[in-house]
Write a protein that holds these residues in place. Sequence first.
Motif, PDB file in Angstrom:
ATOM      1  N   ARG A 125     -34.222  27.333 -24.018  1.00 29.04           N
ATOM      2  CA  ARG A 125     -34.878  28.287 -23.105  1.00 29.04           C
ATOM      3  C   ARG A 125     -35.996  27.645 -22.294  1.00 29.04           C
ATOM      4  O   ARG A 125     -36.175  27.943 -21.120  1.00 29.04           O
ATOM      5  CB  ARG A 125     -35.479  29.449 -23.901  1.00 29.04           C
ATOM      6  N   ALA A 126     -36.755  26.753 -22.932  1.00 27.31           N
ATOM      7  CA  ALA A 126     -37.886  26.139 -22.226  1.00 27.31           C
ATOM      8  C   ALA A 126     -37.389  25.324 -21.032  1.00 27.31           C
ATOM      9  O   ALA A 126     -37.985  25.343 -19.949  1.00 27.31           O
ATOM     10  CB  ALA A 126     -38.678  25.256 -23.193  1.00 27.31           C
ATOM     11  N   VAL A 127     -36.260  24.641 -21.225  1.00 30.83           N
ATOM     12  CA  VAL A 127     -35.675  23.859 -20.123  1.00 30.83           C
ATOM     13  C   VAL A 127     -35.109  24.808 -19.067  1.00 30.83           C
ATOM     14  O   VAL A 127     -35.259  24.580 -17.862  1.00 30.83           O
ATOM     15  CB  VAL A 127     -34.583  22.918 -20.681  1.00 30.83           C
ATOM     16  N   TYR A 128     -34.486  25.871 -19.543  1.00 26.10           N
ATOM     17  CA  TYR A 128     -33.944  26.882 -18.621  1.00 26.10           C
ATOM     18  C   TYR A 128     -35.065  27.429 -17.730  1.00 26.10           C
ATOM     19  O   TYR A 128     -34.925  27.531 -16.513  1.00 26.10           O
ATOM     20  CB  TYR A 128     -33.284  28.000 -19.441  1.00 26.10           C
ATOM     21  N   ARG A 129     -36.200  27.735 -18.356  1.00 27.30           N
ATOM     22  CA  ARG A 129     -37.322  28.301 -17.585  1.00 27.30           C
ATOM     23  C   ARG A 129     -37.802  27.340 -16.501  1.00 27.30           C
ATOM     24  O   ARG A 129     -38.084  27.730 -15.390  1.00 27.30           O
ATOM     25  CB  ARG A 129     -38.491  28.622 -18.509  1.00 27.30           C
ATOM     26  N   LYS A 130     -37.861  26.078 -16.860  1.00 24.27           N
ATOM     27  CA  LYS A 130     -38.401  25.077 -15.936  1.00 24.27           C
ATOM     28  C   LYS A 130     -37.559  24.984 -14.665  1.00 24.27           C
ATOM     29  O   LYS A 130     -38.091  24.861 -13.566  1.00 24.27           O
ATOM     30  CB  LYS A 130     -38.423  23.708 -16.644  1.00 24.27           C
ATOM     31  N   ASP A 131     -36.252  25.037 -14.822  1.00 27.83           N
ATOM     32  CA  ASP A 131     -35.407  24.780 -13.670  1.00 27.83           C
ATOM     33  C   ASP A 131     -34.704  26.003 -13.105  1.00 27.83           C
ATOM     34  O   ASP A 131     -34.109  25.938 -12.045  1.00 27.83           O
ATOM     35  CB  ASP A 131     -34.365  23.708 -14.015  1.00 27.83           C
ATOM     36  N   PHE A 132     -34.733  27.100 -13.848  1.00 30.96           N
ATOM     37  CA  PHE A 132     -33.944  28.247 -13.393  1.00 30.96           C
ATOM     38  C   PHE A 132     -34.745  29.534 -13.243  1.00 30.96           C
ATOM     39  O   PHE A 132     -34.175  30.570 -12.954  1.00 30.96           O
ATOM     40  CB  PHE A 132     -32.755  28.482 -14.340  1.00 30.96           C
ATOM     41  N   THR A 133     -36.061  29.503 -13.504  1.00 26.46           N
ATOM     42  CA  THR A 133     -36.848  30.735 -13.300  1.00 26.46           C
ATOM     43  C   THR A 133     -38.029  30.424 -12.379  1.00 26.46           C
ATOM     44  O   THR A 133     -38.573  29.312 -12.398  1.00 26.46           O
ATOM     45  CB  THR A 133     -37.412  31.307 -14.626  1.00 26.46           C
ATOM     46  N   LEU A 134     -38.409  31.429 -11.623  1.00 29.61           N
ATOM     47  CA  LEU A 134     -39.494  31.243 -10.659  1.00 29.61           C
ATOM     48  C   LEU A 134     -40.818  30.967 -11.376  1.00 29.61           C
ATOM     49  O   LEU A 134     -41.552  30.044 -11.027  1.00 29.61           O
ATOM     50  CB  LEU A 134     -39.614  32.501  -9.785  1.00 29.61           C
ATOM     51  N   ALA A 135     -41.059  31.765 -12.428  1.00 28.72           N
ATOM     52  CA  ALA A 135     -42.329  31.606 -13.158  1.00 28.72           C
ATOM     53  C   ALA A 135     -42.427  30.202 -13.744  1.00 28.72           C
ATOM     54  O   ALA A 135     -43.474  29.549 -13.673  1.00 28.72           O
ATOM     55  CB  ALA A 135     -42.424  32.646 -14.272  1.00 28.72           C
ATOM     56  N   GLY A 136     -41.340  29.718 -14.276  1.00 29.03           N
ATOM     57  CA  GLY A 136     -41.333  28.390 -14.880  1.00 29.03           C
ATOM     58  C   GLY A 136     -41.535  27.299 -13.842  1.00 29.03           C
ATOM     59  O   GLY A 136     -42.236  26.320 -14.084  1.00 29.03           O
ATOM     60  N   LYS A 137     -40.922  27.507 -12.679  1.00 29.60           N
ATOM     61  CA  LYS A 137     -41.053  26.502 -11.620  1.00 29.60           C
ATOM     62  C   LYS A 137     -42.509  26.412 -11.152  1.00 29.60           C
ATOM     63  O   LYS A 137     -43.019  25.340 -10.869  1.00 29.60           O
ATOM     64  CB  LYS A 137     -40.157  26.867 -10.430  1.00 29.60           C
ATOM     65  N   ILE A 138     -43.173  27.565 -11.060  1.00 29.75           N
ATOM     66  CA  ILE A 138     -44.550  27.580 -10.534  1.00 29.75           C
ATOM     67  C   ILE A 138     -45.573  27.225 -11.627  1.00 29.75           C
ATOM     68  O   ILE A 138     -46.412  26.354 -11.437  1.00 29.75           O
ATOM     69  CB  ILE A 138     -44.887  28.976  -9.941  1.00 29.75           C
ATOM     70  N   PHE A 139     -45.443  27.892 -12.774  1.00 27.00           N
ATOM     71  CA  PHE A 139     -46.498  27.733 -13.784  1.00 27.00           C
ATOM     72  C   PHE A 139     -46.201  26.687 -14.864  1.00 27.00           C
ATOM     73  O   PHE A 139     -47.052  26.393 -15.693  1.00 27.00           O
ATOM     74  CB  PHE A 139     -46.799  29.088 -14.449  1.00 27.00           C
ATOM     75  N   GLY A 140     -45.003  26.174 -14.876  1.00 21.86           N
ATOM     76  CA  GLY A 140     -44.672  25.109 -15.820  1.00 21.86           C
ATOM     77  C   GLY A 140     -44.925  25.494 -17.257  1.00 21.86           C
ATOM     78  O   GLY A 140     -44.546  26.568 -17.715  1.00 21.86           O
ATOM     79  N   LYS A 141     -45.641  24.612 -17.932  1.00 21.49           N
ATOM     80  CA  LYS A 141     -45.886  24.782 -19.358  1.00 21.49           C
ATOM     81  C   LYS A 141     -46.555  26.120 -19.694  1.00 21.49           C
ATOM     82  O   LYS A 141     -46.316  26.687 -20.764  1.00 21.49           O
ATOM     83  CB  LYS A 141     -46.796  23.629 -19.815  1.00 21.49           C
ATOM     84  N   TYR A 142     -47.368  26.614 -18.782  1.00 21.98           N
ATOM     85  CA  TYR A 142     -48.059  27.875 -19.042  1.00 21.98           C
ATOM     86  C   TYR A 142     -47.087  29.055 -19.125  1.00 21.98           C
ATOM     87  O   TYR A 142     -47.394  30.105 -19.676  1.00 21.98           O
ATOM     88  CB  TYR A 142     -49.125  28.137 -17.972  1.00 21.98           C
ATOM     89  N   ALA A 143     -45.917  28.852 -18.545  1.00 29.30           N
ATOM     90  CA  ALA A 143     -44.902  29.913 -18.622  1.00 29.30           C
ATOM     91  C   ALA A 143     -43.833  29.532 -19.656  1.00 29.30           C
ATOM     92  O   ALA A 143     -42.728  30.063 -19.649  1.00 29.30           O
ATOM     93  CB  ALA A 143     -44.267  30.118 -17.254  1.00 29.30           C
ATOM     94  N   GLY A 144     -44.189  28.602 -20.524  1.00 26.12           N
ATOM     95  CA  GLY A 144     -43.247  28.191 -21.574  1.00 26.12           C
ATOM     96  C   GLY A 144     -42.116  27.328 -21.053  1.00 26.12           C
ATOM     97  O   GLY A 144     -41.044  27.262 -21.653  1.00 26.12           O
TER      98      GLY A 144
END
Lengths: 539, 181
Positions: A125-144
């Motif tokens: 999920r953490a990798v998914y967030r980084k590359d496939f979610t807006l929050a992950g792309k913008i906030f990185g580690k802070y968004a898990g």
Amino acid sequence: MAGPKLKPEELASKIKYNLPPNGWMDQPVEFREGTFNYSGNPKNVEYLQLPNPRKWQPTDPDWQLPENWKEIILEGLRDRLHRFRSLQIFMDICVRCGACADKCHFFIGSGDPKNMPVMRAELLRAVYRKDFTLAGKIFGKYAGARELTLDVVKEWFYYFYQCTQCRRCSVFCPYGIDTAEITLLVRELLSLIGVNIDWIVTPVANSFRTGNHLGIQPHGFKDSIDFAVDELESITGVKVEAPINKKGAEILFITPSADYFGSPHYYTLLGYLALFHEIGLDYTWSTYASEGGNFGSFLSHDMMKSLNAKMYAEARRLGVKWILGGECGHMWRVVHQYMNTLNGPADFLEEPVSPVTGTKFGNARSTKMVHICEFTADLIKNGKIKLDKSRNDNRRVTFHDSCNPARALGLIEEPRFIIRNACNNFFEMPENTIKEQTFCCGSGAGLGTDENLEMRMRGGLPRANAVKFVKEKHGVNFLGCICAIDKATLPPLMEYWVGGVDVGGVHELVGNALIMKGEKERTTDLRGDPLHIEGNRHV
Amino acid sequence: MVYSVKASLQEILLRKKTSIVDKWVQRFLSYYPSESMKFLSSQKDRFANPVGYTISSSAGAIFDELVGDGDFLVTELLLKDVVRIRAVQEFLPSQAIRFVFDLKEIMRSEIEKEAREKGWRDEFSEVESRIDGLALIAFDSYMESREKLFKIRIDEVKARSFQTIVASGAGINNREKRNGD
């Protein structure tokens, strides 16, 4: 483990009582002998036309991945998110309620928090967030979110090959997240860059080549069955028929190859042979569909599909009406939960009807495949076979619900009904360790290798712990189960944790108890052990 | 040589049993990652948490025998169960059985005040010698577990070699192997 000699106080000072200085994302995996599986043999990786065949081991600093490995994985993930709605949901829906956290046998036995199912899934999920979610792309580690690095790949390999796809965690998940599917999909992604284990790749290659995971050729298969027929005759005095590749038989019987080559599986095979003879079943074995076990389901959905298709292709070739399946584990998950959309429905076969009792197995209307425990329970219920329970009096039996028949097929009562009719001494393990909540053997889904033994002992602790309890309370000396991997891996588990408990199949007990027409007086059970040993009785 | 614990010290140790045993169990569990320690110490169901249950249900009985004068009859069995778990977990051998030595420090700190007041020195060294005796049992148990593990592994490799030979069509009779099990 030999290192520089340290003084006691130096040794003591190495022990840390505090939180690790880094968060979970920054604790790289250390591969220690006994806790991981060796890599796939390049010959068989190539045979299966999987990418990047080469010699490597997880302990190598350089895993020799393709240059664009990251792109391959992310593209593979994108593709699967698009194709499998379930995966997309599993990535987004988890609310971290923690219901699954303490349900995994590997977590319970190891105390390693990354074995909490929620945490294992978080690795993806953490990798998914980084590359496939807006929050992950913008906030990185802070968004898990977490960058996909080589260390992450190594961590995936370590922890997704510490999941036996048993689905105990899914029983407790309020959303029904299927961690086994997450595991399967991560293994698929790893396979895209040539990261596989040998105890999956080689059995899959063998299954493709010769029809079974051991690579046994047709003449070897026939030798084994013929030998079993002779051995059964020497025990019972009855010569049975065991037709192989018989066209036009009513039923095709498919069971794990270990049943005719492994021990203690073999005694279950003797039980099948005796039963089929006694009821006059018109059936056939197949040298091509000579494996129930679908090792493909441990590797990728494509491999799972191909190996499952083989069974149905053989049913078509032989012109049978329906398929009877033996004491196998994950074969039943594939058949019951995936077959219909992978290769089905099997319209060329007929809805299964027991030729002895006339019972229609409506539950198998689509797959046309019936579990032998359903079949035998129906025979007993209709009074079609005679069982002498006392022939199992040297056994004090408990039953381990094999994960896939219990959780994926819902086969809970049938094996118990059979055991109660075949044995006088049956004792249940505690409720939170059986039925839907059964604890895994700790060695399924390709993990049952000798090099991984230490990890298997950790994973098998909760199961062994419950067996130890009934052994001490009731004098249990026999652990029944209905899965070939169980039969192969529970004996070493018992040897390490419990001692004095044999492992065997339900149809071994049936074979012991079955009164056959024209049989001689039995002096031993199917293992050659004398019946009614006083010393074995519990007082 | 069997050491015994002097009556006055024995009495005070037994009085502080609950506190000492609790601390000992907590220390044992503190070697696991903190996220897991919470589960290991709070889940009381013996089947849901065999690791936590094994140590917490054994610690009191081990303590009783330790401060008593007799042999370690029950302790030997209980310690074996505990060490069997540690022997397959992510610990170095020294880490796996270190919990036995922890008892010295925990006991000392619990009875420090009384020991100073009463000028106990030799008395406590007798307890420590008995703890060393426990450590020797733990060491034997650790090796026994590891050796069993190695034996199981060898047996698995042998069984697989046999299957490979048979699978290759060499025609070895199954009965030979099965009878040799």
